[in-house]
Design a protein around this motif. Structure first.
Motif, short mmCIF file in Angstrom:
data_model
loop_
_atom_site.label_atom_id
_atom_site.label_comp_id
_atom_site.label_asym_id
_atom_site.label_seq_id
_atom_site.Cartn_x
_atom_site.Cartn_y
_atom_site.Cartn_z
N SER A 53 -9.10 3.00 11.43
CA SER A 53 -8.07 2.48 10.53
C SER A 53 -6.77 2.31 11.30
CB SER A 53 -7.86 3.41 9.34
OG SER A 53 -7.45 4.68 9.77
N ASP A 56 -0.51 2.76 11.11
CA ASP A 56 0.68 2.58 10.28
C ASP A 56 0.38 2.19 8.83
OD1 ASP A 56 -0.21 0.08 11.04
OD2 ASP A 56 1.79 -0.72 11.45
N THR A 57 -0.67 1.39 8.61
CA THR A 57 -0.96 0.91 7.25
C THR A 57 -2.17 1.57 6.61
OG1 THR A 57 -2.39 -0.89 7.99
CG2 THR A 57 -0.01 -1.36 7.81
N ARG A 59 -5.15 0.45 6.94
CA ARG A 59 -6.17 -0.59 6.73
C ARG A 59 -7.39 -0.32 7.59
NH1 ARG A 59 -8.34 -5.04 8.41
NH2 ARG A 59 -7.22 -5.28 10.35
#
Length: 80
Positions: A53, A56-57, A59
């Motif tokens: 993933s 920072d996000t 995702r």
């Protein structure tokens, strides 16, 4: 990672359990896909299955032919 080479890398990956230590990195020149990145990690890391993933996000990186974004990624083992 050696300090004198690591500043050239624009994609780095970390162990999710120890996110301050860089496991490795590479230079993304625009041709690396998310699928290719996951395939490389499957060779480099001796554990499966893995989950990757964006640091920072959050995702999730998946097996798609989309260009891999520059940045930092967390790698975790989904199994025991």
């Amino acid at each position: 990672m050696s300090g004198h080479r690591s500043h050239f890398r624009n994609v780095r990956f970390f162990d999710e359990a120890n996110p301050d230590v860089v496991l490795g990195g590479l230079v993304q020149n625009g041709s690396l896909t998310e699928k290719n990145f996951l395939a490389m990690l499957d060779i480099v890391l001796v554990t499966t299955p893995i989950r990757v993933s964006a640091k920072d996000t959050g995702r999730i990186v998946s097996m798609v032919d989309t260009c891999l974004d520059l940045g930092d990624y967390l790698v975790s083992c989904e199994g025991s």
